[in-house]
Design a protein around this motif. Structure first.
Motif, short mmCIF file in Angstrom:
data_model
loop_
_atom_site.label_atom_id
_atom_site.label_comp_id
_atom_site.label_asym_id
_atom_site.label_seq_id
_atom_site.Cartn_x
_atom_site.Cartn_y
_atom_site.Cartn_z
N ILE A 39 112.16 24.65 50.70
CA ILE A 39 111.64 25.77 51.51
C ILE A 39 112.80 26.55 52.13
O ILE A 39 112.72 27.77 52.25
CB ILE A 39 110.61 25.27 52.52
N GLU A 40 113.87 25.86 52.49
CA GLU A 40 115.07 26.59 52.96
C GLU A 40 115.51 27.57 51.89
O GLU A 40 115.78 28.75 52.18
CB GLU A 40 116.22 25.62 53.25
N HIS A 41 115.60 27.10 50.67
CA HIS A 41 116.03 27.95 49.55
C HIS A 41 115.04 29.08 49.29
O HIS A 41 115.42 30.23 49.10
CB HIS A 41 116.22 27.09 48.30
N GLU A 42 113.75 28.75 49.28
CA GLU A 42 112.71 29.74 49.01
C GLU A 42 112.72 30.88 50.03
O GLU A 42 112.60 32.05 49.66
CB GLU A 42 111.34 29.05 49.03
N LEU A 43 112.86 30.55 51.31
CA LEU A 43 112.80 31.56 52.37
C LEU A 43 114.18 32.08 52.78
O LEU A 43 114.28 32.99 53.59
CB LEU A 43 112.08 31.00 53.60
#
Length: 94
Positions: A39-43
């Motif tokens: 989710i860090e990477h996605e957002l």
């Protein structure tokens, strides 16, 4: 399949938001870490993440500081996505 023994708490104050994810199944550690990383990477947002183990499991703390939290909805979206991916149906607000 192991029972989901994960729980979450959100603490909000002016300029600060913290998500605490507790688990008692040791195998959940890698899963929680992977979900947070995805989710860090996605957002494209990288909050401060700490982990503390105990004899039965542990707790991850995900902290959003003022610079990210005050003028953005990203922390809320981040938390919702983490809870959904980890199948945590409810979250305590403290």
């Amino acid at each position: 399949m192991a029972q989901n023994k994960r729980s979450a708490e959100v603490r909000m104050e002016e300029g600060y938001m913290n998500l605490a994810i507790s688990y008692s199944n040791k195998e959940d550690r890698a899963l929680i870490c992977d979900v947070i990383g995805d989710i860090e990477h996605e957002l494209d947002v990288y909050p401060e993440v700490t982990h503390k183990r105990d004899e039965n499991g542990g707790t991850f703390n995900v902290e959003f500081s003022e610079e990210v939290y005050v003028h953005s909805r990203i922390p809320g979206e981040f938390i919702e996505k983490v809870l959904k991916k980890l199948n945590i149906d409810k979250c305590e607000e403290v």
